[in-house]
Design an enzyme around this catalytic site. Structure first.
Site, PDB file in Angstrom:
ATOM      1  N   LYS A   1       0.838  -1.192   0.000  1.00 26.62           N
ATOM      2  CA  LYS A   1       0.000   0.000   0.000  1.00 26.62           C
ATOM      3  C   LYS A   1       0.880   1.251   0.000  1.00 26.62           C
ATOM      4  O   LYS A   1       1.854   1.349   0.759  1.00 26.62           O
ATOM      5  CB  LYS A   1      -0.913   0.013   1.228  1.00 26.62           C
ATOM      6  CG  LYS A   1      -2.010  -1.046   1.190  1.00 26.62           C
ATOM      7  CD  LYS A   1      -3.060  -0.714   0.137  1.00 26.62           C
ATOM      8  CE  LYS A   1      -4.232  -1.672   0.203  1.00 26.62           C
ATOM      9  NZ  LYS A   1      -5.301  -1.305  -0.747  1.00 26.62           N
TER      10      LYS A   1
ATOM     11  N   LYS B   1     -12.967  -8.124  -7.364  1.00 26.54           N
ATOM     12  CA  LYS B   1     -13.367  -8.594  -6.043  1.00 26.54           C
ATOM     13  C   LYS B   1     -14.817  -9.042  -6.122  1.00 26.54           C
ATOM     14  O   LYS B   1     -15.671  -8.305  -6.611  1.00 26.54           O
ATOM     15  CB  LYS B   1     -13.188  -7.470  -5.010  1.00 26.54           C
ATOM     16  CG  LYS B   1     -11.740  -7.011  -4.895  1.00 26.54           C
ATOM     17  CD  LYS B   1     -11.574  -5.807  -3.988  1.00 26.54           C
ATOM     18  CE  LYS B   1     -10.107  -5.401  -3.924  1.00 26.54           C
ATOM     19  NZ  LYS B   1      -9.886  -4.166  -3.138  1.00 26.54           N
TER      20      LYS B   1
ATOM     21  N   ASP C   1      -8.721  -1.153 -10.207  1.00 22.89           N
ATOM     22  CA  ASP C   1      -9.555  -1.769  -9.169  1.00 22.89           C
ATOM     23  C   ASP C   1     -10.799  -0.918  -8.968  1.00 22.89           C
ATOM     24  O   ASP C   1     -11.890  -1.255  -9.417  1.00 22.89           O
ATOM     25  CB  ASP C   1      -8.757  -1.901  -7.876  1.00 22.89           C
ATOM     26  CG  ASP C   1      -9.603  -2.412  -6.710  1.00 22.89           C
ATOM     27  OD1 ASP C   1     -10.748  -2.847  -6.928  1.00 22.89           O
ATOM     28  OD2 ASP C   1      -9.129  -2.368  -5.561  1.00 22.89           O
TER      29      ASP C   1
END
Length: 325
Positions: free
Chosen positions: A108, A215, A191
């Site tokens: 991250k 996801k 994403d």
């Protein structure tokens, strides 16, 4: 898709609050609503800041996984990446030690309370621990502007990045950055531009990304995610949203149904939880997790049950989202 009644959902729901090993996404505990369905246990866990219009897809995914059979599995285990939160560099070895055997790390970056120098130091430590053969991907969650992203790619170039995930938020920014940075040969993965978009296919049609990060919960379930893959033709990375092992099982069943899976999955995040709802969590072993259904243990559901106030909050959210299905 089979559809349970609202009363069935409300009557069988368990709300848990699980402590994290280290602060992640600004939280110290992960809350989730768990449901038993005829096909197995399932999870509804949109982050608390998401509004109902966004959270409804997560409920659709939960019902799909709990009340319908999953597609045929093409593999029984999945290679996964380690996930390194925006911690100081000195903490990186301890974080990576929680992901035994993982040869890929997602790091991250772009946290508001840190600098690019902090990001560089963290990635440098990851490279030091993994060695030259390890793969490093970084995730900015769309927090850089165009110039910041370009500058960061230059600063991180020495670490031979596998890809950079969501460096900027908008599709137009991704298109421009992809053009500006093409000579650096660092693929761009999308994403938020997929799971938060009104049109999840736009980023692929616009040529704004090389890779899609998918996801299961935010996209409305396994079948919805598989449809996106079929329509875009881009390589994908199946990832998680800091789920319990039950939610990770949903992601694992998605990944196991994809014919081509060239990248390690981001499904090892049970390692970021200090506790789980099962005594047999989906933790990485030799860099991989099993593809299997997960059922919670009654003692852990009781031990980690959310407060009455938080349970009421989640049940009210469930009821609102059900009305939007």
């Amino acid at each position: 898709m089979m559809m349970p009644s609202l009363s069935d959902l409300l009557g069988s729901a368990h709300v848990v609050s699980l402590p994290l090993v280290t602060r992640f996404r600004g939280i110290d505990h992960r809350e989730a609503l768990l449901l038993p369905g005829p096909a197995g246990w399932t999870e509804f866990s949109p982050f608390v800041e998401y509004d109902d219009d966004e959270a409804v897809a997560w409920l659709r995914a939960a019902i799909d996984f709990g009340w319908n059979q999953t597609p045929a599995l093409l593999r029984t285990s999945l290679a996964v990446n380690a996930t390194v939160p925006a911690v100081e560099a000195a903490l990186v070895p301890d974080i990576l030690a929680r992901f035994p055997g993982c040869r890929t790390a997602k790091v991250k970056v772009a946290s508001a309370d840190q600098t690019l120098a902090d990001d560089v130091a963290r990635v440098r430590m990851v490279r030091s621990v993994l060695g030259p053969e390890g793969r490093i991907r970084v995730d900015a969650n769309g927090l850089w502007n165009m110039d910041e992203a370009e500058h960061a790619l230059h600063a991180l170039a020495e670490f031979d990045l596998e890809y950079v995930e969501q460096p900027c938020m908008s599709v137009d920014e991704l298109i421009e950055l992809r053009g500006r940075s093409a000579y650096m040969d660092v693929p761009i993965a999308a994403d938020e531009s997929v799971r938060k978009a009104d049109d999840p296919l736009l980023v692929a049609r616009a040529g704004a990304a090389d890779i899609l990060v998918l996801k299961a919960q935010p996209l409305g379930g396994i079948r919805a995610a598989l449809a996106i893959i079929a329509q875009t033709g881009l390589p994908v990375v199946v990832s998680s949203a800091l789920d319990t092992s039950i939610g990770l099982s949903m992601g694992a069943h998605l990944a196991a149904a994809i014919p081509e899976l060239p990248y390690d999955c981001g499904l090892g995040t049970a390692s970021l939880l200090a506790a789980d709802v099962t005594h047999n969590p989906l933790l990485p072993v030799d860099g991989a997790i099993e593809v299997r259904r997960v059922s919670p243990d009654a003692d852990l559901l009781e031990l980690h049950a959310a407060s009455a106030e938080r349970r009421d909050w989640w049940l009210a959210r469930l009821e609102r989202c059900y009305a939007l299905l």
